[in-house]
Design a protein around this motif. Structure first.
Motif, PDB file in Angstrom:
ATOM      1  N   VAL A  76       0.861  -1.203   0.000  1.00  0.00           N
ATOM      2  CA  VAL A  76       0.000   0.000   0.000  1.00  0.00           C
ATOM      3  C   VAL A  76       0.890   1.243   0.000  1.00  0.00           C
ATOM      4  O   VAL A  76       0.664   2.205  -0.751  1.00  0.00           O
ATOM      5  CB  VAL A  76      -0.947  -0.008   1.226  1.00  0.00           C
ATOM      6  CG1 VAL A  76      -1.709   1.306   1.349  1.00  0.00           C
ATOM      7  CG2 VAL A  76      -1.915  -1.187   1.143  1.00  0.00           C
ATOM      8  N   TYR A 134      -5.932   7.498  -4.744  1.00  0.00           N
ATOM      9  CA  TYR A 134      -5.484   6.354  -3.941  1.00  0.00           C
ATOM     10  C   TYR A 134      -4.992   6.831  -2.567  1.00  0.00           C
ATOM     11  O   TYR A 134      -5.299   6.229  -1.537  1.00  0.00           O
ATOM     12  CB  TYR A 134      -4.405   5.547  -4.680  1.00  0.00           C
ATOM     13  CG  TYR A 134      -4.104   4.253  -3.949  1.00  0.00           C
ATOM     14  CD1 TYR A 134      -5.004   3.191  -3.976  1.00  0.00           C
ATOM     15  CD2 TYR A 134      -2.945   4.103  -3.198  1.00  0.00           C
ATOM     16  CE1 TYR A 134      -4.770   2.010  -3.264  1.00  0.00           C
ATOM     17  CE2 TYR A 134      -2.687   2.932  -2.490  1.00  0.00           C
ATOM     18  CZ  TYR A 134      -3.607   1.891  -2.531  1.00  0.00           C
ATOM     19  OH  TYR A 134      -3.367   0.740  -1.828  1.00  0.00           O
ATOM     20  N   THR A 135      -4.255   7.956  -2.568  1.00  0.00           N
ATOM     21  CA  THR A 135      -3.783   8.523  -1.292  1.00  0.00           C
ATOM     22  C   THR A 135      -4.988   8.855  -0.399  1.00  0.00           C
ATOM     23  O   THR A 135      -5.007   8.562   0.796  1.00  0.00           O
ATOM     24  CB  THR A 135      -2.936   9.791  -1.557  1.00  0.00           C
ATOM     25  OG1 THR A 135      -1.923   9.441  -2.498  1.00  0.00           O
ATOM     26  CG2 THR A 135      -2.304  10.345  -0.303  1.00  0.00           C
ATOM     27  N   ALA A 148      -7.920   7.464  -0.554  1.00  0.00           N
ATOM     28  CA  ALA A 148      -8.539   6.198  -0.128  1.00  0.00           C
ATOM     29  C   ALA A 148      -7.757   5.591   1.045  1.00  0.00           C
ATOM     30  O   ALA A 148      -8.349   5.019   1.964  1.00  0.00           O
ATOM     31  CB  ALA A 148      -8.598   5.218  -1.300  1.00  0.00           C
ATOM     32  N   VAL A 149      -6.440   5.731   1.027  1.00  0.00           N
ATOM     33  CA  VAL A 149      -5.618   5.180   2.119  1.00  0.00           C
ATOM     34  C   VAL A 149      -5.897   5.946   3.414  1.00  0.00           C
ATOM     35  O   VAL A 149      -6.099   5.347   4.477  1.00  0.00           O
ATOM     36  CB  VAL A 149      -4.115   5.207   1.755  1.00  0.00           C
ATOM     37  CG1 VAL A 149      -3.240   4.867   2.954  1.00  0.00           C
ATOM     38  CG2 VAL A 149      -3.831   4.231   0.610  1.00  0.00           C
ATOM     39  N   THR A 171      -8.593   7.511   4.204  1.00  0.00           N
ATOM     40  CA  THR A 171      -9.958   7.179   4.628  1.00  0.00           C
ATOM     41  C   THR A 171      -9.993   5.789   5.268  1.00  0.00           C
ATOM     42  O   THR A 171     -10.619   5.581   6.310  1.00  0.00           O
ATOM     43  CB  THR A 171     -10.912   7.239   3.398  1.00  0.00           C
ATOM     44  OG1 THR A 171     -10.683   8.475   2.734  1.00  0.00           O
ATOM     45  CG2 THR A 171     -12.362   7.145   3.798  1.00  0.00           C
ATOM     46  N   GLU A 172      -9.274   4.838   4.648  1.00  0.00           N
ATOM     47  CA  GLU A 172      -9.268   3.469   5.179  1.00  0.00           C
ATOM     48  C   GLU A 172      -8.537   3.408   6.537  1.00  0.00           C
ATOM     49  O   GLU A 172      -8.921   2.636   7.404  1.00  0.00           O
ATOM     50  CB  GLU A 172      -8.635   2.516   4.152  1.00  0.00           C
ATOM     51  CG  GLU A 172      -8.573   1.056   4.563  1.00  0.00           C
ATOM     52  CD  GLU A 172      -9.946   0.336   4.675  1.00  0.00           C
ATOM     53  OE1 GLU A 172     -10.985   1.008   4.716  1.00  0.00           O
ATOM     54  OE2 GLU A 172      -9.932  -0.906   4.728  1.00  0.00           O
ATOM     55  N   TYR A 176     -10.658   1.787   9.383  1.00  0.00           N
ATOM     56  CA  TYR A 176     -10.164   0.519   9.926  1.00  0.00           C
ATOM     57  C   TYR A 176      -9.814   0.650  11.418  1.00  0.00           C
ATOM     58  O   TYR A 176     -10.158  -0.200  12.221  1.00  0.00           O
ATOM     59  CB  TYR A 176      -8.942   0.106   9.110  1.00  0.00           C
ATOM     60  CG  TYR A 176      -8.268  -1.160   9.550  1.00  0.00           C
ATOM     61  CD1 TYR A 176      -8.814  -2.405   9.255  1.00  0.00           C
ATOM     62  CD2 TYR A 176      -7.061  -1.114  10.245  1.00  0.00           C
ATOM     63  CE1 TYR A 176      -8.172  -3.572   9.662  1.00  0.00           C
ATOM     64  CE2 TYR A 176      -6.417  -2.272  10.648  1.00  0.00           C
ATOM     65  CZ  TYR A 176      -6.975  -3.499  10.354  1.00  0.00           C
ATOM     66  OH  TYR A 176      -6.344  -4.646  10.747  1.00  0.00           O
ATOM     67  N   PHE A 183      -7.828  -4.492   6.070  1.00  0.00           N
ATOM     68  CA  PHE A 183      -7.349  -3.153   5.664  1.00  0.00           C
ATOM     69  C   PHE A 183      -7.248  -3.147   4.139  1.00  0.00           C
ATOM     70  O   PHE A 183      -6.371  -3.784   3.562  1.00  0.00           O
ATOM     71  CB  PHE A 183      -5.990  -2.871   6.308  1.00  0.00           C
ATOM     72  CG  PHE A 183      -5.431  -1.523   5.945  1.00  0.00           C
ATOM     73  CD1 PHE A 183      -6.001  -0.363   6.427  1.00  0.00           C
ATOM     74  CD2 PHE A 183      -4.327  -1.408   5.098  1.00  0.00           C
ATOM     75  CE1 PHE A 183      -5.491   0.894   6.086  1.00  0.00           C
ATOM     76  CE2 PHE A 183      -3.812  -0.166   4.754  1.00  0.00           C
ATOM     77  CZ  PHE A 183      -4.396   0.989   5.253  1.00  0.00           C
ATOM     78  N   ARG A 184      -8.210  -2.468   3.475  1.00  0.00           N
ATOM     79  CA  ARG A 184      -8.291  -2.549   2.014  1.00  0.00           C
ATOM     80  C   ARG A 184      -8.713  -1.187   1.451  1.00  0.00           C
ATOM     81  O   ARG A 184      -9.893  -0.915   1.262  1.00  0.00           O
ATOM     82  CB  ARG A 184      -9.318  -3.635   1.642  1.00  0.00           C
ATOM     83  CG  ARG A 184      -9.331  -4.045   0.190  1.00  0.00           C
ATOM     84  CD  ARG A 184     -10.168  -5.291  -0.019  1.00  0.00           C
ATOM     85  NE  ARG A 184     -11.564  -5.162   0.368  1.00  0.00           N
ATOM     86  CZ  ARG A 184     -12.503  -4.567  -0.363  1.00  0.00           C
ATOM     87  NH1 ARG A 184     -12.209  -4.050  -1.541  1.00  0.00           N
ATOM     88  NH2 ARG A 184     -13.751  -4.501   0.073  1.00  0.00           N
ATOM     89  N   PRO A 185      -7.741  -0.287   1.174  1.00  0.00           N
ATOM     90  CA  PRO A 185      -8.086   1.058   0.695  1.00  0.00           C
ATOM     91  C   PRO A 185      -8.904   1.048  -0.591  1.00  0.00           C
ATOM     92  O   PRO A 185      -9.682   1.977  -0.847  1.00  0.00           O
ATOM     93  CB  PRO A 185      -6.714   1.709   0.444  1.00  0.00           C
ATOM     94  CG  PRO A 185      -5.742   0.908   1.233  1.00  0.00           C
ATOM     95  CD  PRO A 185      -6.290  -0.477   1.327  1.00  0.00           C
ATOM     96  N   GLU A 186      -8.785   0.003  -1.390  1.00  0.00           N
ATOM     97  CA  GLU A 186      -9.490  -0.061  -2.682  1.00  0.00           C
ATOM     98  C   GLU A 186     -11.000   0.031  -2.515  1.00  0.00           C
ATOM     99  O   GLU A 186     -11.707   0.364  -3.472  1.00  0.00           O
ATOM    100  CB  GLU A 186      -9.135  -1.367  -3.421  1.00  0.00           C
ATOM    101  CG  GLU A 186      -7.759  -1.390  -4.061  1.00  0.00           C
ATOM    102  CD  GLU A 186      -6.627  -1.521  -3.035  1.00  0.00           C
ATOM    103  OE1 GLU A 186      -6.906  -1.851  -1.849  1.00  0.00           O
ATOM    104  OE2 GLU A 186      -5.462  -1.275  -3.412  1.00  0.00           O
TER     105      GLU A 186
END
Ligand code: HEM
Length: 350
Positions: free
Chosen positions: A175, A203-204, A206-207, A209-210, A214, A264-267
């Motif tokens: 990640v 993607y940044t 999303a990370v 946010t995750e 999480y 843990f899955r930012p996608e």
């Protein structure tokens, strides 16, 4: 201001490149400096003992308050057991912090220029000169309490975002590499990421946010008393004046909604079009009129710290170190991981 403070902090980080550093609260000084600047136009040097004192008070305060403390559910316990309920300690921390603000407010009052407010204290003092100020609560006691609120609510939270980010980046190096690839493509090498880049860094986003979903490190919102009622909620009748708390962590880990909440899955925050996808079950700042006052500040800080740090450094575990656990140390107002160390290396780009 946030980017400037990060730039000063990055100089400090560069000095520890290649060395083992404690990850927990690594970012606390930069966070305290941003709040102190916004509130009082002041900042701490990295080795200032006053900064360490404030940091210790904030940390201990947040560790003894919260849902694990009897006072959270039964505030009247302070009358029968002031010592064992922790009430006496809370009073000591409270007055130590208030003591820090008193001289600073006096200095602001003495140098106030109403046509040029420098910071939050000036803005408050200007309001307090209006004829209806007392009626509207613009008095010194409220000013000190608000300063305290900013430090309690705004420092550990943002600092913990980075502690958890460091932990998850060393546990999920793939990640980390994906964020760095996105930063390299969108921002390039010659400058640090800026807030204007954010929409082009899904993607940044999303990370970030995750990490917040999480970990759900603010598991419960603040207790609020309902001003209307009786109201129906999930099959229960809540009379007017019921104290209600939103369980944010349960929304973030609702299996029916997320499917695999414990992964843990930012996608999960990236739509089919490759863009960042919002989700109504993501509520780290609470909901409604009393939702977090510092949301936009927290988002800007977290984006700036995470994107700039990963643009400049690769984060890894020291050789032979045990993987840090995502289990929390103790159930408190903010959830923290056990202590762990990391190493920051200068990034080598292909
Ligand atoms: C990642 C960072 C942060 C998180 C996750 C967070 C989360 C929260 C949550 C869940 C609440 C309770 C909302 C409710 O009861 O519905 C809250 C309240 C609050 N937060 Fe934050 N917060 C963060 C950062 C900040 C910052 C940076 C500041 C200001 C400097 C701040 C100031 C406040 C204040 C003043 C309240 C009380 C609002 C009220 O009761 O009306 N927070 N925050």
């Amino acid at each position: 201001m946030i980017a400037d403070e990060y730039a000063l902090f990055a100089e400090h980080l560069k000095k520890v490149v290649g060395q083992e550093v404690k990850a927990n609260n690594l970012f606390i000084t930069v966070v305290l400096n941003i709040i102190w600047k916004m509130v009082a136009s002041r900042r701490f040097d990295y080795d200032d003992p006053e900064r360490q004192r404030l940091q210790d008070i904030v940390t201990e305060f947040t560790q003894i308050t919260g849902p694990q403390n009897i006072l959270f559910l039964f505030p009247s316990a302070r009358f029968v057991a002031p010592e064992s309920s922790g009430f006496n300690k809370i009073k000591v921390y409270h007055s130590a912090m208030q003591g820090l603000f008193g001289p600073c407010i006096a200095e602001h009052r003495a140098t106030l220029d109403p046509s040029h407010p420098r910071d939050f204290i000036d803005a408050f003092l200007i309001e307090s000169q209006r004829s209806d100020a007392e009626k509207r609560g613009f008095d010194e006691n409220n000013l000190r309490t608000l300063c305290l609120d900013f430090f309690i609510a705004g420092s550990e939270t943002t600092s913990l975002s980075m502690t958890w980010a460091l932990l998850l980046m060393v546990l999920y190096p793939d990640v980390q590499a994906k964020v760095q690839a996105e930063l390299d493509e969108v921002v390039g090498e010659g400058r640090l990421p800026s807030y204007e880049d954010r929409p082009r860094l899904p993607y940044t986003e999303a990370v970030m946010t995750e990490i917040w979903r999480y970990t759900s490190f603010v598991p419960l919102a603040v207790p609020h008393r309902s001003s209307v009622g009786p109201a129906q909620l999930g099959g229960y009748t809540l009379p007017k004046d019921t104290t209600v708390m939103i369980h944010l962590q349960s929304a973030h880990h609702d299996r029916g909604h997320w499917g695999d909440p414990d992964v843990f899955r930012p996608e999960r925050f990236i739509g089919e079009d490759g863009k960042f996808r919002k989700d109504d079950y993501f509520v780290p700042f609470g909901l409604g009129k009393r939702a977090c006052l510092g949301e936009s500040m927290a988002r800007t800080e977290f984006f700036t710290f995470l994107s700039c740090m990963l643009h400049q450094f690769h984060v890894r575990l020291p050789k032979g170190a045990k993987k840090p656990s995502t289990e929390v140390r103790q159930f408190a107002i903010f959830l923290q991981p056990d202590d762990f160390n990391v190493i920051l290396d200068h990034r080598v780009r292909a």
